[in-house]
Design an enzyme around this catalytic site. Sequence first.
Site: not given
Ligand code: UFG
Length: 328
Positions: A15, A34, A55, A76, A78, A95, A144, A282
Amino acid sequence: MREKTILVTGGAGYIGSVCTELLLSRGYHVIVLDNLQTGHRKAVHPKAEFVKGNIGNKSLLGRLFNGNSIRAVIHFAAETLVTAANTRPQSYLANNLVQGIHLLDSMLKYGCRQIVFSSTAAVYGEPNDVPIEETHDTKPLNAYGDSKLMFEKILTHYGNAYGMKSIVFRYFNAAGCTENYGELHNPETHLLPLVLHVPLRQSDYINVFGDDYDTRDGTCIRDYVHVSDIANAHLLALERMKDLSNAIYNLGNGTGFTVKEVIATAERISQSTIPVRIKSRRAGDPAKLVASAAKARDQLGWNPICSDLESIVESSWLWHLRHKDGYD
Ligand code: UFG
């Protein structure tokens, strides 16, 4: 000294790189700080000034603030991988919190009192209700989300006690790419890039983590918001900081899509079949995360224009096609 200098921490990340590109196009001078732990040197726009470092490095920050008239910081940088946060929380807290406090203290020391902070929908945990408003309870499910929520609170204290002005954005699922900058993590854990790895022939199938959720097709619903729209919100924050300080805004599209809907859209756009393997859920995945972004629209005048799922997936597909080996 330039008047419109912005320090972007984490400007070599996903981002941050897109936001830097936008700031430069609007005439800002950008210094990217960075440590390249997860960022990519080549993701830093050539017109930005790049400084490699942490940072929390006070002497480095001293030199940066002393040598430049930095109007504001966009923060940003983190650690952001949710699953890793559960196994090594110490690193997240060190961090995201301790180093972040050093950054704030250096800002105060050198008279820079404006910060835009990247927070996350993870602060809400499992929501009671969607769409989620900013007033919703905050109960993060992992270190996180906790580290981000704690930093939000620190900003409130620094605002009350020291006059630090802050605007906090709670991102929902940032996705999509610009022509030049895109989503590239190592390891990649995010849904859309992993889905696109299949038509790019970098993997044979996509794992779907759970298809027994209480949603329209059993897979999790997320609110995908285009990274360019997110970057635009940061620009508005800089412009409105004086009158809207110490505010928190959700950045989301207001519409949720299931994992299967994302896969189907990627199949259509890449004109490929994407085989799916259903896996168990997950840990820590809420069934539905959808933002109410009404506050950002009403108060900031934020108007997301490319956050429909088609535009998000198409922009990602085009970027990944051109960057099969990442930035190299
Ligand atoms: N998913 C799959 N298969 C994969 C990867 C993800 O089914 O290989 C699913 C996850 O279970 C979830 C959805 O796709 O249901 C989105 O998953 P992401 O990992 O892409 O994103 P998240 O929703 O877990 O996380 C995002 C941001 C985080 C933030 C979060 C807020 O990446 O930084 O939203 O809850 F914290």
